[in-house]
Design a protein around this motif. Sequence first.
Motif, mmCIF file in Angstrom:
data_model
loop_
_atom_site.group_PDB
_atom_site.id
_atom_site.type_symbol
_atom_site.label_atom_id
_atom_site.label_comp_id
_atom_site.label_asym_id
_atom_site.label_seq_id
_atom_site.Cartn_x
_atom_site.Cartn_y
_atom_site.Cartn_z
ATOM 1 N N GLU A 1 -5.887 2.493 -1.838
ATOM 2 C CA GLU A 1 -6.075 1.014 -1.448
ATOM 3 C C GLU A 1 -4.953 -0.174 -1.667
ATOM 4 N N ARG A 2 -4.873 -0.520 -0.476
ATOM 5 C CA ARG A 2 -4.140 -2.276 -0.840
ATOM 6 C C ARG A 2 -4.479 -2.859 -1.462
ATOM 7 N N GLN B 1 1.218 -1.427 -0.031
ATOM 8 C CA GLN B 1 0.025 -0.020 -0.415
ATOM 9 C C GLN B 1 0.963 1.410 -0.231
#
Length: 127
Positions: free
Chosen positions: A44-45, A39
């Motif tokens: 977003e991850r 990330q």
Amino acid sequence: QVQLMESGGGSVQAGGSLSLSCAASGLPHTGSCLGWFRQAPGKEREGVAVIYTEGDKTLYADSVKGRFTISQDNAKNTLYLQMNSLRPEDTDMYYCAAAAVCRGYYLLRRADVYDYWGQGTQVTVSS
């Protein structure tokens, strides 16, 4: 209680290699999945690689296929991510994660299918 702790991040020049480790405790070894996510700030991850604790099936994001290798050592309760041919765009905070249930299609696509997370380790690749 499940605990995950990453180590091995650092700085490297493009084309170089790094190896990440994730020490896990309290995890069931049957039917669970372990993964690496990354990330960047404000993003977003992103799923990087996943391994099934039973059978060693692996999944990789297209962006890392052929460069990264996920593996596990059940005797040491440790998850690994070997990263070769690193690129500046691989610069991120890397997290290991554990899912009690392997939801196949979602394992690389959704961070919320994972139940436990480590604190993260920074990887920086300079050009």
